[in-house]
Design a protein around this motif. Sequence first.
Motif, PDB file in Angstrom:
ATOM      1  N   PRO A   6      46.327  33.379  35.516  1.00  0.00           N
ATOM      2  CA  PRO A   6      45.677  33.791  34.265  1.00  0.00           C
ATOM      3  C   PRO A   6      46.410  34.932  33.562  1.00  0.00           C
ATOM      4  O   PRO A   6      46.428  35.002  32.341  1.00  0.00           O
ATOM      5  N   ALA A   7      47.048  35.813  34.337  1.00  0.00           N
ATOM      6  CA  ALA A   7      47.751  36.945  33.724  1.00  0.00           C
ATOM      7  C   ALA A   7      48.976  36.489  32.938  1.00  0.00           C
ATOM      8  O   ALA A   7      49.330  37.084  31.921  1.00  0.00           O
ATOM      9  N   THR A   8      49.624  35.402  33.419  1.00  0.00           N
ATOM     10  CA  THR A   8      50.820  34.914  32.733  1.00  0.00           C
ATOM     11  C   THR A   8      50.502  33.845  31.706  1.00  0.00           C
ATOM     12  O   THR A   8      51.279  33.613  30.790  1.00  0.00           O
ATOM     13  N   TYR A   9      49.392  33.147  31.859  1.00  0.00           N
ATOM     14  CA  TYR A   9      48.904  32.210  30.854  1.00  0.00           C
ATOM     15  C   TYR A   9      47.425  31.938  31.095  1.00  0.00           C
ATOM     16  O   TYR A   9      47.059  31.570  32.195  1.00  0.00           O
ATOM     17  N   PRO A  10      46.593  32.138  30.084  1.00  0.00           N
ATOM     18  CA  PRO A  10      46.897  32.522  28.694  1.00  0.00           C
ATOM     19  C   PRO A  10      46.989  34.036  28.476  1.00  0.00           C
ATOM     20  O   PRO A  10      47.148  34.495  27.358  1.00  0.00           O
ATOM     21  N   ALA A  52      51.496  38.678  30.785  1.00  0.00           N
ATOM     22  CA  ALA A  52      52.436  39.309  31.713  1.00  0.00           C
ATOM     23  C   ALA A  52      53.620  38.379  31.950  1.00  0.00           C
ATOM     24  O   ALA A  52      53.449  37.264  32.448  1.00  0.00           O
ATOM     25  N   TYR A  53      54.800  38.836  31.584  1.00  0.00           N
ATOM     26  CA  TYR A  53      56.023  38.071  31.841  1.00  0.00           C
ATOM     27  C   TYR A  53      56.677  38.629  33.103  1.00  0.00           C
ATOM     28  O   TYR A  53      57.710  39.291  33.069  1.00  0.00           O
ATOM     29  N   ASP A  54      56.064  38.323  34.234  1.00  0.00           N
ATOM     30  CA  ASP A  54      56.511  38.945  35.481  1.00  0.00           C
ATOM     31  C   ASP A  54      57.581  38.140  36.210  1.00  0.00           C
ATOM     32  O   ASP A  54      57.994  38.515  37.301  1.00  0.00           O
ATOM     33  N   GLU A  55      58.051  37.024  35.613  1.00  0.00           N
ATOM     34  CA  GLU A  55      59.099  36.259  36.293  1.00  0.00           C
ATOM     35  C   GLU A  55      60.469  36.912  36.147  1.00  0.00           C
ATOM     36  O   GLU A  55      61.410  36.540  36.865  1.00  0.00           O
TER      37      GLU A  55
END
Length: 429
Positions: free
Chosen positions: A275-279, A286-289
Amino acid sequence: MRRDQRQVTCRLGRIVGARADHDAEVRLTTASYYTSPDGTGTPVTTRTDTTVDFTTAPVDALPAVWSARWTGTLVPTVTGLHRFSLLPSGTTSLKIDGRTVVSGTRQMARFFLGPYDYPLQGTIELTAGRAVSVEITYTNATAEPGTCGLTFGWQPESLIPAAVAAARAADAAVVFVNRVAGEGMDHAGYALPGDQDQLIEAVAAANPRTIVVLNTDGPVATPWLNDVAAVVQAWYAGRGAGTALAAVLFGDSDPAGRLPVTFPADATQGPGTSPATYPGTNGTVAYDEGTAVGYRFYDVRKQEPRFPFGHGLSYTTFAHGSLEATYDAAAEQITVEVTVTNTGRRQGTEVVQVYATLPASAAAEPRRLVAFQKVTLPAAGTKRLSLTVPAQDLTVWKSGATTLIPGSYTFATARSSRVVTAQRALTLG
């Protein structure tokens, strides 16, 4: 065989377009319109509607942002799978007997790139004669400012039994399935829309020589993969799609494409699955990759995908010979050479991919695609390929600049990001 496109417009009272022998009813109770964006408060209007099919505000007293709820009863005349659709400009949901069958958000009610509609879809098993409750909710709070729209569709009879009958009588079956994307059309799930998975499963059970053609925008779930003879990823091939696809299916042309994306094994794999990265949470994504984008994410997380980046099959087979790698410091480039042999009995096309593994001190991704080359060879044909890798493509961002880290680099030839055929170490810097 293709899934039915005769999605009818459901008018709350009668189904427009349904065959007479499958006439069915949605008995309306109320249509309530709210001045709030979430269906709360006292309705500004409660009335009996004859349709859920609009592209302008159906009530004059509504503000710029509003919401609505329609409730009723559906009495199916056929037992089995029923497909429903909602074509919104905004956010909408459909519940049958309290179960959410369709839900989602779209920014436009009509697709602006063409004359076709691409609704949200869902399916549910219903029993003939057994009445079920229907609830539709809608808000234009998420639509483009000043716009609204919603069309409710219902296919009162599944066409899967007819497809199964045709497949059972055929030498082979080809099932075309579809998923579309565009602006404001993010997918809420990984599965094919509507009843397409059920269609494939039913046809494959009737005919083991079933070929699935994916006319999709990206990776989709393939729960039927082990039950079909072949899968062709067609993408959106344009005006010549039919001719090109027929040539591949009949074996006149070798399927020479390779996947430019990774197909995950399930919806938990890959980036953007939390959920943090989408949506996102509270409007923040969060773009944590980091640099682990695409196939690199699977490598870093040690995830085994369904189909790796670069994957693709041919009607023949190939062998990659030994690999040679040399570094030209003056030209700042690496040359990778490999011999490719068609080991099969017919002409075919191979795509040789070169991946590089950087020194550990570079703190880079496990493997990086740095070159690829397509080659078409006759049966038993052999060719020596030479691929060039600019040293710039091996750099990392360090101390505010792109930097070539000195050390040992491993160059590998491969058929995909996960199928390495040969490799060679080379010291750079």
